[in-house]
Motif scaffolding. Structure first.
Motif, PDB file in Angstrom:
ATOM      1  N   ASN A 166       5.559  -3.663   5.751  1.00 40.00           N
ATOM      2  CA  ASN A 166       5.771  -5.103   5.862  1.00 40.00           C
ATOM      3  C   ASN A 166       5.876  -5.778   4.502  1.00 40.00           C
ATOM      4  N   GLU A 167       6.104  -4.984   3.466  1.00 41.95           N
ATOM      5  CA  GLU A 167       6.210  -5.530   2.111  1.00 41.95           C
ATOM      6  C   GLU A 167       7.598  -5.281   1.540  1.00 41.95           C
ATOM      7  N   VAL A 168       8.057  -6.241   0.761  1.00 42.79           N
ATOM      8  CA  VAL A 168       9.350  -6.140   0.083  1.00 42.79           C
ATOM      9  C   VAL A 168       9.112  -6.369  -1.410  1.00 42.79           C
ATOM     10  N   SER A 169       9.532  -5.421  -2.215  1.00 46.74           N
ATOM     11  CA  SER A 169       9.458  -5.545  -3.677  1.00 46.74           C
ATOM     12  C   SER A 169      10.881  -5.620  -4.219  1.00 46.74           C
ATOM     13  N   ALA A 170      11.102  -6.495  -5.161  1.00 47.50           N
ATOM     14  CA  ALA A 170      12.454  -6.658  -5.729  1.00 47.50           C
ATOM     15  C   ALA A 170      12.334  -6.921  -7.223  1.00 47.50           C
ATOM     16  N   ALA A 504       0.839  -3.960  10.104  1.00 46.23           N
ATOM     17  CA  ALA A 504       2.263  -4.248  10.230  1.00 46.23           C
ATOM     18  C   ALA A 504       2.465  -5.546  10.996  1.00 46.23           C
ATOM     19  N   ALA A 505       3.554  -6.248  10.680  1.00 44.36           N
ATOM     20  CA  ALA A 505       3.829  -7.544  11.292  1.00 44.36           C
ATOM     21  C   ALA A 505       4.169  -7.376  12.753  1.00 44.36           C
ATOM     22  N   SER A 506       3.823  -8.368  13.530  1.00 44.11           N
ATOM     23  CA  SER A 506       4.124  -8.351  14.948  1.00 44.11           C
ATOM     24  C   SER A 506       5.606  -8.553  15.175  1.00 44.11           C
TER      25      SER A 506
END
Length: 558
Positions: A166-170, A504-506
């Motif tokens: 559920n994570e985004v790294s940029a 984790a996101a629903s």
């Protein structure tokens, strides 16, 4: 009797090996040489060392100016010559700085290139647990938020993205280091181009008077001054000949030159003869060499008739001494006064004329300086000398001035006073011989050059500017997004109920809470505005159907 066990003895330690002081010195010296600080210092020294080459005349460009500097500064010039000030770019000290800079740059860039390649291949780092500690932080509510949709938004803005649960790294801004490396590699390429030109290039200077009898062919003996690179042999010079057929010059009323243009007949080996024109900023390009126009002047045509009635005529180039083309030189006649009956030549009856040519002579004395570089009122001021010119002794001398040793020892004596001759006028000397001023022929000063590294230097300089722009305007920065589970109220752990490792996101309908953080890796005043714009775009995305399409696009991009 109770036996007592001996205590366990520790194994003996091997003696510490003392470092080799020579290797340590070499290692420390290499580290100092390949540091960026040393490279900057050497680059500054190279720029400072090039100043004399720009301020003082150089033999490789204009040897006449060097000779003039020696005449004007008889005490200072020999001192400067001993330290190579008139051949700066070929001197030992300039070459030493050049080689040290080259070595330092290579030693600096190779490790940085390796690290940059690793950074390009690596994925953006994972999100920190406490995003609220980052310089930029935001909590936003996004309908049906999921990591793939956020990743699609970031990829649309050309961010390098990593999705982990559920994570985004940029991350973005690799252009800065790429431009920096490109700049330094281009600088090395410029140095390599200079080295190629120095080793495999050559150049020569020549004063070319108009007329077929004064044609110039490209060999070392016909140059006034020539320098061949260490890897160039005289047989490697291209074969061609030049004949100056016409020269045109325009001047402003102040005397400043406005336009120079030379017309020549060119004969190249294996090709048909042709005519060509070139000017100061437009060189004549031949196969294997370029011909540059450096300047021009006048060659007065002097006719001398000796006591036996034999005449000799020669166009004698006079060297310019100021911007108005006031010129000075000598017209020597060593074969004058030869008895036609016996063919005997008396060395003490040789004749020479020391002259000052004025393209526009003043109407009244003193006749020391021309009033304009155009030939509006041409005149030549001649001083006659008779005696032994000293040419038979085999001692090298200048063709533009008399041997003053012959004057001092009485072997060469002045005849009468000087005489100003206008165009077509004649002067009769005390022995009945005459000298006449017939006119002038133009001459041009040429620099013939071949530099195999010039193309590399041109391309390298262009790439250097591109790399410099990327280095100056690139900004390295990172952003992270974390989709929080449903029911989370936001805030860090212990200050709002956010767990350290959220699940984790629903995937059910409704809105999700997304935490965002940003960190600039370099000084970037506009990062706050960019972060706010990025957060707004993520928060304002479309509904579930559109989000699903974006998720599919993001999965395809992965």
């Amino acid at each position: 009797m109770t036996a007592v066990d001996d205590p366990v003895q520790a194994p003996p330690q091997p003696p510490r090996r003392r470092p080799n002081p020579l290797l340590a010195l070499l290692r420390n010296s290499w580290r100092q040489l390949t540091s960026m600080r040393t490279a900057l210092i050497l680059l500054f020294l190279l720029a400072v060392a090039a100043i004399p080459g720009s301020v003082l005349p150089q033999r490789g460009v204009n040897p006449e100016d060097v000779n003039g500097y020696f005449r004007e500064n008889p005490e200072l010039a020999p001192v400067l010559d001993r330290i190579g000030a008139f051949e700066v770019f070929g001197s030992v000290w300039f070459s030493a700085i050049y080689l040290l800079l080259f070595t330092s740059l290579v030693g600096c860039i190779v490790p940085r290139l390796r690290d940059h390649v690793r950074a390009l291949r690596a994925v953006p780092p994972a999100a920190p647990k406490r995003m609220d500690r980052l310089p930029q932080h935001a909590l936003l509510t996004v309908p049906d938020a999921d990591a793939a949709t956020i990743a699609a938004v970031l990829r649309g803005r050309r961010w390098r993205v990593r999705v982990s649960g559920n994570e985004v790294s940029a991350e973005k801004g690799y252009l800065k280091e790429t431009g920096n490396l490109l700049f330094h590699f281009s600088l090395i390429a410029v140095l390599v181009g200079v080295a190629l030109g120095s080793w495999y290039g050559w150049h020569g200077n020549r004063l070319l008077v108009a007329g077929a009898e004064n044609a110039f062919c490209n060999n070392r003996q016909q140059f006034s001054e020539a320098r061949l690179g260490p890897q160039v042999d005289e047989a490697d010079l291209p074969r061609f000949c030049l004949t100056l057929t016409d020269f045109q010059a325009r001047f402003l009323p102040s005397g400043q030159p406005e336009y120079y243009n030379a017309k020549v007949d060119v004969e190249e080996f294996g090709r048909a003869a042709r005519s060509a024109e070139f000017s100061v900023n437009s060189p004549l390009r031949l196969d294997g060499a370029n011909v540059y126009l450096l300047g021009h002047g006048y060659a007065p045509i002097i006719r001398y008739t000796d006591r036996f009635g034999q005449s000799q005529t020669a166009p004698v180039p006079f060297l310019t001494k100021d911007g108005m083309l006031t010129s000075e030189g000598i017209a020597a006649f060593p074969d004058a006064n030869v008895d036609p009956a016996t063919g005997e030549r008396k060395p003490d009856l040789q004749v020479a004329f020391e002259g000052l040519y004025l393209p526009t002579a003043p109407d009244a004395p003193p006749f020391t300086r021309s009033e304009h570089p155009d030939e509006r009122n041409p005149a030549v001021l001649l001083i006659a000398y008779r005696g032994n010119l000293g040419l038979d002794a085999g001692i090298p001398g200048s063709v533009y001035e008399l041997d003053q040793r012959q004057v001092r020892n009485g072997q060469l004596k002045q005849v009468g006073e000087g005489k100003l001759l206008k165009l077509g006028e004649k002067w009769t000397l005390d022995d009945g011989t005459t000298v006449e001023f017939l006119g002038t022929e133009p001459y041009i000063t040429l620099s013939v050059r071949y530099d195999p590294g010039s193309t590399m230097m041109l391309v390298s300089c262009a790439v250097l500017l591109i790399g410099l722009m990327g280095s100056l305007f690139g900004r390295r920065r990172r952003v992270w997004f974390r989709v929080l589970p449903a029911g989370t109220t936001g805030g860090p752990s212990g200050a709002g109920g956010l767990p350290a490792d959220p699940p984790a996101a629903s995937t059910t309908g409704g809105s999700s809470l997304v935490e965002a953080g940003g960190l600039p890796r370099t000084e970037y005043p506009g990062f706050a505005a960019e972060f706010a714009e990025l957060v707004t775009e993520v928060e304002g995305r479309q509904g579930p159907g559109d989000a699903g399409d974006r998720a599919e696009e993001a999965e395809g991009a992965d």
